[in-house]
Design an enzyme around this catalytic site. Structure first.
Site, short mmCIF file in Angstrom:
data_model
loop_
_atom_site.label_atom_id
_atom_site.label_comp_id
_atom_site.label_asym_id
_atom_site.label_seq_id
_atom_site.Cartn_x
_atom_site.Cartn_y
_atom_site.Cartn_z
N ASP A 1 0.85 -1.20 0.00
CA ASP A 1 0.00 0.00 0.00
C ASP A 1 0.88 1.25 0.00
OD1 ASP A 1 -3.20 0.55 0.95
OD2 ASP A 1 -1.78 2.21 1.19
N ILE A 2 0.47 2.24 -0.77
CA ILE A 2 1.25 3.47 -0.89
C ILE A 2 1.23 4.28 0.42
CG2 ILE A 2 -0.59 5.05 -1.68
CD1 ILE A 2 1.37 5.90 -3.93
N ASN B 1 -13.02 -3.31 1.94
CA ASN B 1 -14.00 -2.24 2.06
C ASN B 1 -14.93 -2.26 0.86
OD1 ASN B 1 -12.82 -1.24 4.46
ND2 ASN B 1 -11.29 -0.12 3.27
N VAL C 1 -10.81 2.99 -3.92
CA VAL C 1 -10.41 2.52 -5.24
C VAL C 1 -11.38 1.40 -5.65
CG1 VAL C 1 -8.59 1.49 -6.62
CG2 VAL C 1 -8.00 3.10 -4.80
N HIS D 1 -10.07 -5.03 -3.50
CA HIS D 1 -8.75 -5.28 -2.94
C HIS D 1 -8.89 -5.67 -1.49
CE1 HIS D 1 -9.75 -1.00 -2.76
NE2 HIS D 1 -9.13 -0.97 -1.59
P1 DGP Z 1 -9.68 1.52 0.11
O1 DGP Z 1 -9.97 2.66 1.03
O2 DGP Z 1 -10.05 0.18 0.75
O3 DGP Z 1 -10.25 1.69 -1.27
O4 DGP Z 1 -8.09 1.49 0.00
C1 DGP Z 1 -7.39 1.96 -1.10
C2 DGP Z 1 -5.93 1.83 -0.76
O5 DGP Z 1 -5.19 1.91 -1.97
C3 DGP Z 1 -5.38 2.91 0.15
O6 DGP Z 1 -4.94 2.30 1.37
C4 DGP Z 1 -4.22 3.51 -0.60
C5 DGP Z 1 -3.96 2.53 -1.71
N1 DGP Z 1 -3.55 3.14 -2.96
C6 DGP Z 1 -4.22 4.07 -3.67
N2 DGP Z 1 -3.55 4.40 -4.79
C7 DGP Z 1 -2.43 3.63 -4.78
C8 DGP Z 1 -1.32 3.51 -5.69
O7 DGP Z 1 -1.24 4.16 -6.72
N3 DGP Z 1 -0.36 2.62 -5.35
C9 DGP Z 1 -0.41 1.86 -4.21
N4 DGP Z 1 0.59 1.02 -3.97
N5 DGP Z 1 -1.44 1.95 -3.33
C10 DGP Z 1 -2.42 2.82 -3.62
#
Ligand code: DGP
Length: 116
Positions: free
Chosen positions: A31-32, A88, A97, A101
């Site tokens: 996760d970023i 989620n 997103v 996931h």
């Molecule tokens: P959610 O709230 O469950 O939709 O979590 C989305 C997660 O995705 C959040 O913890 C940050 C992660 N995320 C969003 N954009 C990116 C990205 O471009 N790269 C990575 N590695 N993670 C990302």
């Protein structure tokens, strides 16, 4: 057709991510914005926007997400102490997103399941 998100580009390796696992059905990457020492997202390679959109055809990929989570937890050395898996769904679930996931979060005590 659902609209692709950044996760499809990560799966196709068109943009950078720290991919820790990939096979024919799923991809896992860090996760970023990590919320714990281990925070990995496990996603189906196929775009499924939310849990509400999953069908029985998706069960192999959705099942693989769980077994891959266990493998990554072992690789990360957190399986014995434990960890949390979170998916989620939509606005009230806090989904940002729209590509299913599973968050694999661990490496520290996580407390009760829902923060208040
Ligand atoms: P959610 O709230 O469950 O939709 O979590 C989305 C997660 O995705 C959040 O913890 C940050 C992660 N995320 C969003 N954009 C990116 C990205 O471009 N790269 C990575 N590695 N993670 C990302």
């Amino acid at each position: 057709m659902a609209e692709e998100t950044i996760f499809s580009k990560i799966i196709r390796r068109e943009i950078a991510a720290d991919i820790v696992y990939q096979d024919d059905l799923v991809t896992a990457f860090r996760d970023i914005n990590p919320q714990a020492p281990t925070h990995v997202l496990i996603v189906p390679n196929k775009l499924i926007p939310t849990v509400n959109d999953a069908t029985s055809e998706d069960e192999p990929a959705l099942g693989r997400m769980l077994t891959v989570a266990a493998k990554i937890a072992t690789d990360e050395g957190i399986s014995a102490d434990g960890y949390r898996l979170i998916i989620n769904c939509n606005r009230n679930g806090g989904q940002e997103v729209y590509h299913i996931h599973m968050h694999l979060v661990g490496g520290r005590p996580l407390g009760r399941i829902l923060g208040r």
